[in-house]
Scaffold this motif. Structure first.
Motif, PDB file in Angstrom:
ATOM      1  N   THR A 343       0.827  -1.212   0.000  1.00  0.00           N
ATOM      2  CA  THR A 343       0.000   0.000   0.000  1.00  0.00           C
ATOM      3  C   THR A 343       0.855   1.253   0.000  1.00  0.00           C
ATOM      4  N   ALA A 352      -3.071  -4.040  -3.551  1.00  0.00           N
ATOM      5  CA  ALA A 352      -2.853  -4.564  -2.207  1.00  0.00           C
ATOM      6  C   ALA A 352      -4.135  -4.517  -1.382  1.00  0.00           C
ATOM      7  N   GLU A 353      -4.879  -3.425  -1.484  1.00  0.00           N
ATOM      8  CA  GLU A 353      -6.116  -3.290  -0.711  1.00  0.00           C
ATOM      9  C   GLU A 353      -7.171  -4.284  -1.183  1.00  0.00           C
ATOM     10  N   THR A 356      -6.294  -7.743   0.052  1.00  0.00           N
ATOM     11  CA  THR A 356      -6.616  -7.882   1.474  1.00  0.00           C
ATOM     12  C   THR A 356      -8.105  -8.114   1.663  1.00  0.00           C
ATOM     13  N   GLN A 357      -8.929  -7.408   0.887  1.00  0.00           N
ATOM     14  CA  GLN A 357     -10.375  -7.614   0.958  1.00  0.00           C
ATOM     15  C   GLN A 357     -10.749  -9.035   0.560  1.00  0.00           C
ATOM     16  N   GLY A 360      -7.626 -11.507   2.954  1.00  0.00           N
ATOM     17  CA  GLY A 360      -7.118 -11.154   4.273  1.00  0.00           C
ATOM     18  C   GLY A 360      -5.747 -10.507   4.191  1.00  0.00           C
ATOM     19  N   GLU A 361      -5.211 -10.157   5.330  1.00  0.00           N
ATOM     20  CA  GLU A 361      -3.897  -9.522   5.381  1.00  0.00           C
ATOM     21  C   GLU A 361      -2.831 -10.440   4.773  1.00  0.00           C
ATOM     22  N   PRO A 362      -1.915  -9.883   3.977  1.00  0.00           N
ATOM     23  CA  PRO A 362      -0.891 -10.719   3.343  1.00  0.00           C
ATOM     24  C   PRO A 362       0.037 -11.346   4.365  1.00  0.00           C
TER      25      PRO A 362
END
Length: 384
Positions: A343, A352-353, A356-357, A360-362
């Motif tokens: 990000t 990246a966002e 994540t959606q 989940g978080e990388p």
């Protein structure tokens, strides 16, 4: 039997100028998808690369081999511990394998097709006769065939499968008892965008004649292209467990090794000419209980040929996954992704966002594998 669990593995990977998998003309394989020509790498090519990757990390005893020369390989395993000469060992090996009914090839001692087996399985067949080789050598062909007829040769190939056979299966059309249903399906890798075939025109100078001749000693061309590829594979965990004799821990190990090798392996076509090895920009895994889902539809409209094709491809993939879960009401048991997009970089922030959606978080690739194993174990516990 283990209830249904499917582990989908999605990979976005950019490859520089390369010829990973050539067609009958020696050029990179291609396919038309979404109305445009794409770079393609066959599923067979990447499965072999994956198999060789995890075999390279396993002891010789745990590896798998695919060959027509199984009779010669078995003879080696018989002669090695017994000191028997190659001719007599070959006679015994041929008699043992004759009871399987393998179709013979044009070359003496070869089968008509490649047979996929575990090295440990062939060792088990050899062990059936090593204590009695002196008795068997003394017999003529007919008596030898009868003497080994009751030995459980076929049973040795139906059990104790190595990871390669358990994952990719074995097909012997004329001997159904030797078949092993594959636990893995691998799609042909496709570029997410339109590609053009190019040619590298090369010349080679004769070092011994360069003082006398100004021309080239050799002239040729190699076809190549460069592409951002979408790669997909899915593992049926129930089938994998069944292929490994119901051993859940062995199946978890095999799944982990496959994810590692599928993500990190690359076919070796023309690798010395192009040095094409890269790491994926994205590896995403999704655990499902309904059916495998290939997300190649994300690229039916080709990604535009502009800077950031890999990031745009990863974002398209994440958006397709989100759409699928919303429209079809899919409820995956687990999803996670390891990727190189951040990000902090404006060009990759949206990607990246969106990832994540979707997933989940990388996480790091090592954590992806560790967490995947834990989630599968948890899901199996809940099913029980």
């Amino acid at each position: 039997m283990t209830q249904r669990l499917y582990i989908d593995v999605h990979v976005v990977q950019t490859v520089p100028p390369a010829n990973l998998n050539r067609d009958d003309q020696g050029n990179p394989k291609e396919a038309v998808y979404g109305g445009v020509r794409r770079s393609r790498v066959s599923s067979q090519a990447w499965k072999r690369a994956s198999r060789r990757h995890f075999d390279a990390q396993a002891p010789e005893h745990d590896r798998a081999t695919r060959t027509k020369r199984i009779t010669s390989e078995l003879a080696t395993r018989i002669s090695r511990p017994t000191g028997l000469d190659r001719e007599d060992a070959g006679r015994i090996a041929a008699a043992l394998l004759a009871q399987l009914g393998l179709s013979q090839g044009k070359k003496a001692g070869d089968t008509a097709y490649l047979l996929f087996y575990g090295n440990a399985q062939l060792d088990a067949v050899a062990a059936l006769v090593t204590d009695r080789v002196a008795d068997f050598v003394a017999l003529d062909e007919k008596a030898l065939t009868e003497a080994v007829k009751e030995l459980p040769v076929a049973e040795s190939f139906r059990t104790g499968h190595p990871v390669g056979v358990a994952l990719f299966g074995r097909m012997v059309a004329d001997i159904p008892k030797l078949n092993v249903d594959a636990a893995v399906q691998v799609a042909h890798a496709l570029s997410t965008h339109e590609t053009q075939l190019e040619f590298d025109y090369f010349t080679a100078v004769d070092d011994q004649n360069e003082q006398d001749e100004t021309g080239a000693g050799m002239i040729g061309t190699i076809g190549f292209n460069s592409a951002t590829l979408y790669r997909y594979a899915t593992v049926g965990f129930a089938q994998l467990t069944d292929n490994l004799g119901g051993d859940t821990e062995a199946a978890l190990d095999a799944l982990d090794r496959f994810v590692d090798s599928f993500a990190l392996s690359v076919p070796t076509g023309y690798q010395n000419s192009f040095a094409h090895r890269t790491r994926p920009g994205l590896v995403a895994v999704v655990v499902r209980s309904d059916q495998p889902v290939n997300l190649v539809s994300a690229f039916e409209e080709p990604v535009a040929a502009e800077a950031g094709i890999q990031a745009n491809s990863a974002r398209r993939l994440a958006e397709e996954h989100i759409t699928a879960t919303q429209v079809w009401g899919d409820t995956p048991l687990y999803g996670a992704a390891s990727h190189t997009f951040t990000t902090r970089d404006l060009r990759t922030k949206d990607t990246a966002e969106t990832l994540t959606q979707a997933f989940g978080e990388p996480v790091t690739f090592a954590d992806l594998r560790t967490t995947l194993r834990a989630r599968i174990a948890t899901a199996l516990g809940e099913q029980a």
